[in-house]
Design an enzyme around this catalytic site. Structure first.
Site: not given
Length: 304
Positions: A84, A115
């Protein structure tokens, strides 16, 4: 079982112990009540957040880049925040980058075992980060191996390192130079850190990039003067920004925006100082695209 360490975000929330027996309104009321505690938890961490951001701004002011790295929800939030920045602040998409365990596929599909690979995190950083950059590791638990490996490698490379976790005494915090711990407490659904921990993380990431961009001169007052006018809504916003920054009527502001080819900064400078688009662009270039500095420079010149 009693000997197994459980971070607070993995512990049961006594308030939601009978969650499955509640009706819809009761469930969402409880969720809302718990969400009210998140802002207070973030508030407690503001001094640590401020120290981290000040260090990041110094790096970016010298031309360095910002990297977020995380897994699962934490990784997705980092990618979201990074994505953004270009449309909101008119910056190069490489200035802020979000990295997620498992790569782009993990944005829409859970790749939970990614992960656990500490070396993968280290390799990701080694391939992209330099000593001139800043790396923020994000992990609600504060113990994600992929993220810890990434931060350790970033520090080894000489980059600035920071971390955001939602548990006190996080292992990740030990690896980073600047550690932020937002203790949100147990989740409404035990271990579902996309809830309060995710909300807290989003709030902190909002603070990081928004404050950094303000300090880099991408905001004037509270106006996003660097916004990219890529659709009708944003083109109208640019005209409003120019009008509010200069006091010009909408019709005049629109004409200057058109002359500035949609660049609100150039249009404002042209209106305020009676200069051409080329002169406005040159002032911005001389000030390394810091709009406030460009205004100050032209004000000083006009008074000379």
């Amino acid at each position: 079982m009693d000997n197994i360490f459980q971070p607070v975000t993995e512990q049961r929330n006594a308030k939601s112990a009978e969650l499955d027996r509640l009706d819809v309104l009761e469930i969402i009321r409880l969720m809302n009540e718990e969400d009210h505690t998140v802002a207070a938890a973030v508030q407690q961490a503001l001094p640590q957040i401020a120290a981290m951001i000040e260090a990041i701004v110094q790096v970016m002011s010298r031309g360095g880049r910002l990297f977020y790295i995380g897994a699962g929800t934490s990784g997705r939030l980092g990618v979201l925040d990074a994505s953004e920045c270009p449309p909101t602040f008119g910056v190069d998409r490489k200035l802020v980058t979000g990295l997620i365990a498992g790569g782009e596929a993990a944005l829409t599909t859970a790749i939970e075992n990614a992960e656990d690979d500490e070396e993968a995190g280290a390799r990701e950083i080694e391939a992209q980060v330099t000593a001139n950059d800043a790396v923020v590791g994000i992990a609600a638990s504060g113990s994600t191996p992929y993220v810890i490996g990434a931060i350790r490698k970033a520090r080894e490379l000489g980059a600035l390192t920071a971390s955001v976790a939602c548990n006190d005494g996080a292992k990740l915090s030990e690896a980073a130079q600047y550690a932020v711990e937002v203790s949100v407490g147990p989740e409404v659904v035990t271990g579902s850190t996309r809830l309060k921990a995710g909300t807290a993380t989003k709030m902190v990431l909002n603070m990081i990039t928004t404050t950094a961009m303000i300090k880099l001169g991408k905001v004037y007052g509270n106006l996003m003067v660097n916004v990219q006018a890529t659709n009708q809504k944003l083109r109208e916003r640019v005209v409003r920004i120019v009008s509010e920054a200069t006091g010009a009527e909408t019709e005049t502001a629109s004409a200057y925006v058109q002359a500035a080819e949609g660049d609100a900064r150039a249009a404002i400078l042209m209106l305020r100082f009676g200069i051409t688009r080329e002169e406005a662009s040159e002032a911005l270039r001389q000030c390394r695209e810091h709009f406030g500095d460009a205004v100050a420079k032209l004000e000083k010149k006009s008074l000379a």
